[in-house]
Design a protein around this motif. Structure first.
Motif, PDB file in Angstrom:
ATOM      1  N   GLN A   1       0.841  -1.193   0.000  1.00 20.87           N
ATOM      2  CA  GLN A   1       0.000   0.000   0.000  1.00 20.87           C
ATOM      3  C   GLN A   1       0.876   1.243   0.000  1.00 20.87           C
ATOM      4  OE1 GLN A   1      -3.463  -0.501   1.980  1.00 20.87           O
ATOM      5  NE2 GLN A   1      -4.200   1.588   1.697  1.00 20.87           N
ATOM      6  N   VAL A   2       0.483   2.211  -0.798  1.00 24.19           N
ATOM      7  CA  VAL A   2       1.237   3.466  -0.911  1.00 24.19           C
ATOM      8  C   VAL A   2       0.473   4.573  -0.210  1.00 24.19           C
ATOM      9  CG1 VAL A   2       2.183   5.179  -2.501  1.00 24.19           C
ATOM     10  CG2 VAL A   2       2.309   2.740  -3.065  1.00 24.19           C
ATOM     11  N   GLN A   3       1.190   5.360   0.554  1.00 24.17           N
ATOM     12  CA  GLN A   3       0.581   6.504   1.257  1.00 24.17           C
ATOM     13  C   GLN A   3       1.300   7.783   0.907  1.00 24.17           C
ATOM     14  OE1 GLN A   3       0.715   5.363   5.462  1.00 24.17           O
ATOM     15  NE2 GLN A   3      -1.508   5.248   5.433  1.00 24.17           N
ATOM     16  N   LEU A   4       0.524   8.853   0.776  1.00 24.93           N
ATOM     17  CA  LEU A   4       1.065  10.201   0.666  1.00 24.93           C
ATOM     18  C   LEU A   4       0.626  10.950   1.917  1.00 24.93           C
ATOM     19  CD1 LEU A   4       0.225  11.184  -3.038  1.00 24.93           C
ATOM     20  CD2 LEU A   4       2.286  10.094  -2.144  1.00 24.93           C
ATOM     21  N   VAL A   5       1.583  11.480   2.638  1.00 23.15           N
ATOM     22  CA  VAL A   5       1.269  12.164   3.897  1.00 23.15           C
ATOM     23  C   VAL A   5       1.726  13.611   3.803  1.00 23.15           C
ATOM     24  CG1 VAL A   5       1.620  12.221   6.379  1.00 23.15           C
ATOM     25  CG2 VAL A   5       1.462  10.023   5.188  1.00 23.15           C
ATOM     26  N   GLU A   6       0.744  14.518   3.901  1.00 20.71           N
ATOM     27  CA  GLU A   6       1.028  15.956   3.833  1.00 20.71           C
ATOM     28  C   GLU A   6       1.293  16.517   5.225  1.00 20.71           C
ATOM     29  OE1 GLU A   6      -2.455  15.506   0.669  1.00 20.71           O
ATOM     30  OE2 GLU A   6      -2.149  14.852   2.743  1.00 20.71           O
ATOM     31  N   SER A   7       2.086  17.571   5.271  1.00 19.45           N
ATOM     32  CA  SER A   7       2.328  18.284   6.525  1.00 19.45           C
ATOM     33  C   SER A   7       2.657  19.739   6.208  1.00 19.45           C
ATOM     34  CB  SER A   7       3.480  17.653   7.314  1.00 19.45           C
ATOM     35  OG  SER A   7       4.670  17.679   6.564  1.00 19.45           O
ATOM     36  N   GLY A   8       2.557  20.597   7.238  1.00 16.08           N
ATOM     37  CA  GLY A   8       2.981  21.977   7.091  1.00 16.08           C
ATOM     38  C   GLY A   8       1.871  22.999   6.945  1.00 16.08           C
ATOM     39  N   GLY A   9       0.630  22.568   6.949  1.00 20.36           N
ATOM     40  CA  GLY A   9      -0.464  23.526   6.809  1.00 20.36           C
ATOM     41  C   GLY A   9      -0.721  24.282   8.099  1.00 20.36           C
ATOM     42  N   GLY A  10      -1.732  25.136   8.057  1.00 26.99           N
ATOM     43  CA  GLY A  10      -2.100  25.886   9.245  1.00 26.99           C
ATOM     44  C   GLY A  10      -2.637  27.254   8.910  1.00 26.99           C
ATOM     45  N   LEU A  11      -2.646  28.106   9.923  1.00 32.64           N
ATOM     46  CA  LEU A  11      -3.157  29.474   9.801  1.00 32.64           C
ATOM     47  C   LEU A  11      -1.997  30.437   9.594  1.00 32.64           C
ATOM     48  CD1 LEU A  11      -5.440  31.596  10.116  1.00 32.64           C
ATOM     49  CD2 LEU A  11      -5.003  31.502  12.598  1.00 32.64           C
ATOM     50  N   VAL A  12      -2.142  31.312   8.620  1.00 31.78           N
ATOM     51  CA  VAL A  12      -1.100  32.295   8.342  1.00 31.78           C
ATOM     52  C   VAL A  12      -1.765  33.610   7.951  1.00 31.78           C
ATOM     53  CG1 VAL A  12      -0.899  31.600   5.919  1.00 31.78           C
ATOM     54  CG2 VAL A  12       1.038  32.708   7.049  1.00 31.78           C
ATOM     55  N   GLN A  13      -1.105  34.706   8.254  1.00 30.29           N
ATOM     56  CA  GLN A  13      -1.655  36.016   7.916  1.00 30.29           C
ATOM     57  C   GLN A  13      -1.427  36.331   6.435  1.00 30.29           C
ATOM     58  OE1 GLN A  13       0.032  38.917  10.611  1.00 30.29           O
ATOM     59  NE2 GLN A  13      -1.512  38.469  12.168  1.00 30.29           N
ATOM     60  N   PRO A  14      -2.262  37.161   5.865  1.00 30.68           N
ATOM     61  CA  PRO A  14      -2.020  37.584   4.472  1.00 30.68           C
ATOM     62  C   PRO A  14      -0.624  38.168   4.314  1.00 30.68           C
ATOM     63  CG  PRO A  14      -4.196  38.245   5.183  1.00 30.68           C
ATOM     64  CD  PRO A  14      -3.513  37.704   6.406  1.00 30.68           C
ATOM     65  N   GLY A  15       0.029  37.795   3.228  1.00 31.97           N
ATOM     66  CA  GLY A  15       1.397  38.212   2.988  1.00 31.97           C
ATOM     67  C   GLY A  15       2.430  37.271   3.561  1.00 31.97           C
ATOM     68  N   PRO A  87      -5.868  35.701   1.084  1.00 34.10           N
ATOM     69  CA  PRO A  87      -7.041  34.991   1.620  1.00 34.10           C
ATOM     70  C   PRO A  87      -7.632  33.994   0.625  1.00 34.10           C
ATOM     71  CG  PRO A  87      -7.128  37.283   2.241  1.00 34.10           C
ATOM     72  CD  PRO A  87      -5.961  37.143   1.305  1.00 34.10           C
ATOM     73  N   GLU A  88      -7.563  34.302  -0.662  1.00 29.70           N
ATOM     74  CA  GLU A  88      -8.107  33.386  -1.671  1.00 29.70           C
ATOM     75  C   GLU A  88      -7.280  32.111  -1.853  1.00 29.70           C
ATOM     76  OE1 GLU A  88      -7.477  36.656  -2.013  1.00 29.70           O
ATOM     77  OE2 GLU A  88      -6.745  37.130  -4.052  1.00 29.70           O
ATOM     78  N   ASP A  89      -6.132  32.027  -1.180  1.00 28.71           N
ATOM     79  CA  ASP A  89      -5.358  30.784  -1.187  1.00 28.71           C
ATOM     80  C   ASP A  89      -5.877  29.798  -0.137  1.00 28.71           C
ATOM     81  OD1 ASP A  89      -2.458  32.801  -1.689  1.00 28.71           O
ATOM     82  OD2 ASP A  89      -3.472  31.571  -3.207  1.00 28.71           O
ATOM     83  N   THR A  90      -6.803  30.242   0.677  1.00 32.95           N
ATOM     84  CA  THR A  90      -7.388  29.365   1.689  1.00 32.95           C
ATOM     85  C   THR A  90      -8.066  28.175   1.033  1.00 32.95           C
ATOM     86  OG1 THR A  90      -7.714  31.152   3.287  1.00 32.95           O
ATOM     87  CG2 THR A  90      -9.133  29.204   3.509  1.00 32.95           C
ATOM     88  N   ALA A  91      -7.665  26.985   1.441  1.00 38.92           N
ATOM     89  CA  ALA A  91      -8.184  25.762   0.824  1.00 38.92           C
ATOM     90  C   ALA A  91      -7.600  24.547   1.538  1.00 38.92           C
ATOM     91  CB  ALA A  91      -7.802  25.703  -0.661  1.00 38.92           C
ATOM     92  N   VAL A  92      -8.144  23.391   1.205  1.00 39.49           N
ATOM     93  CA  VAL A  92      -7.500  22.134   1.558  1.00 39.49           C
ATOM     94  C   VAL A  92      -6.561  21.794   0.402  1.00 39.49           C
ATOM     95  CG1 VAL A  92      -7.791  19.696   2.062  1.00 39.49           C
ATOM     96  CG2 VAL A  92      -9.453  21.355   2.924  1.00 39.49           C
ATOM     97  N   TYR A  93      -5.309  21.574   0.725  1.00 38.53           N
ATOM     98  CA  TYR A  93      -4.298  21.264  -0.278  1.00 38.53           C
ATOM     99  C   TYR A  93      -4.039  19.752  -0.290  1.00 38.53           C
ATOM    100  CZ  TYR A  93      -3.366  26.174  -1.066  1.00 38.53           C
ATOM    101  OH  TYR A  93      -3.490  27.498  -1.421  1.00 38.53           O
ATOM    102  N   TYR A  94      -4.059  19.184  -1.486  1.00 37.44           N
ATOM    103  CA  TYR A  94      -3.885  17.749  -1.664  1.00 37.44           C
ATOM    104  C   TYR A  94      -2.626  17.456  -2.466  1.00 37.44           C
ATOM    105  CZ  TYR A  94      -8.830  17.409  -0.373  1.00 37.44           C
ATOM    106  OH  TYR A  94     -10.034  17.494   0.293  1.00 37.44           O
ATOM    107  N   GLY A 113      -5.107  15.348   2.349  1.00 34.94           N
ATOM    108  CA  GLY A 113      -5.328  16.793   2.323  1.00 34.94           C
ATOM    109  C   GLY A 113      -4.906  17.471   3.609  1.00 34.94           C
ATOM    110  N   ILE A 114      -4.529  18.735   3.472  1.00 39.18           N
ATOM    111  CA  ILE A 114      -4.128  19.520   4.636  1.00 39.18           C
ATOM    112  C   ILE A 114      -4.672  20.930   4.463  1.00 39.18           C
ATOM    113  CG2 ILE A 114      -1.897  20.257   3.671  1.00 39.18           C
ATOM    114  CD1 ILE A 114      -0.781  19.709   6.564  1.00 39.18           C
ATOM    115  N   LEU A 115      -5.163  21.500   5.564  1.00 35.48           N
ATOM    116  CA  LEU A 115      -5.851  22.779   5.507  1.00 35.48           C
ATOM    117  C   LEU A 115      -4.879  23.940   5.631  1.00 35.48           C
ATOM    118  CD1 LEU A 115      -8.548  24.325   5.440  1.00 35.48           C
ATOM    119  CD2 LEU A 115      -8.654  24.055   7.939  1.00 35.48           C
ATOM    120  N   VAL A 116      -5.034  24.895   4.737  1.00 35.66           N
ATOM    121  CA  VAL A 116      -4.301  26.163   4.801  1.00 35.66           C
ATOM    122  C   VAL A 116      -5.338  27.281   4.903  1.00 35.66           C
ATOM    123  CG1 VAL A 116      -2.827  27.776   3.546  1.00 35.66           C
ATOM    124  CG2 VAL A 116      -2.314  25.314   3.515  1.00 35.66           C
ATOM    125  N   ILE A 117      -5.205  28.094   5.933  1.00 32.11           N
ATOM    126  CA  ILE A 117      -6.106  29.233   6.126  1.00 32.11           C
ATOM    127  C   ILE A 117      -5.279  30.507   6.128  1.00 32.11           C
ATOM    128  CG2 ILE A 117      -7.772  30.352   7.646  1.00 32.11           C
ATOM    129  CD1 ILE A 117      -8.422  27.578   8.781  1.00 32.11           C
TER     130      ILE A 117
END
Length: 120
Positions: A1-15, A87-94, A113-117
C-alpha cells in the motif's frame, strides 16, 4: 500500500509564507510526476503546481511568481513553498503522485489533504 502524507499547513496572515511537504511511502518501485491540488469551500479541486520526473514544473496562473514546487527524489517528497499568501489561497491542499508498483503497474495516488487558512 502506498501513502502520501502531507504536513505543514495551518493558519497564516495575508502576505505570509508556508511550506507544505508530502512524503510518499509504501510498496512502489518509483514515483514519477508529483503535484499539489487545492479545493476551496464551494469550489472544485484545481491544480496548483506540478513537478515532472524531469524536474520541469508548471503552475496555475493564480500562483505563478508566489508558489514554488520542488522535490527530493531520495526522500520521495514534494514541497510547495507558498509566499505572499492571500485569503483566496485558503483551501484544503492535496498531494498527488504518479507511481509504478511491481504488481499493479502505473498508479495514481492522493493524500488526505491539509488545511491552509490565510486570514488576519
Amino acid at each position: 500500500q502506498v501513502q502520501l502524507v502531507e504536513s505543514g499547513g495551518g493558519l497564516v496572515q495575508p502576505g505570509g509564507s508556508l511550506r507544505l511537504s508530502c512524503a510518499a511511502s509504501g510498496s512502489f518501485v518509483n514515483i514519477n510526476d508529483m503535484a499539489w491540488y487545492r479545493q476551496a469551500p464551494g469550489k472544485q479541486r484545481e491544480l496548483v503546481a506540478r513537478i515532472f520526473s524531469t524536474s520541469s514544473t508548471n503552475y496555475a496562473d493564480s500562483v505563478k511568481g508566489r508558489f514554488t514546487i520542488s522535490r527530493d527524489n531520495a526522500k520521495n517528497t514534494v514541497y510547495l513553498h507558498m509566499n505572499s499568501l492571500k485569503p483566496e489561497d485558503t483551501a484544503v491542499y492535496y498531494c498527488n503522485a504518479d507511481g509504478y508498483e511491481l504488481n499493479r503497474g502505473n498508479m495514481n495516488y492522493w493524500g488526505k489533504g491539509i488545511l491552509v487558512i490565510v486570514s488576519s
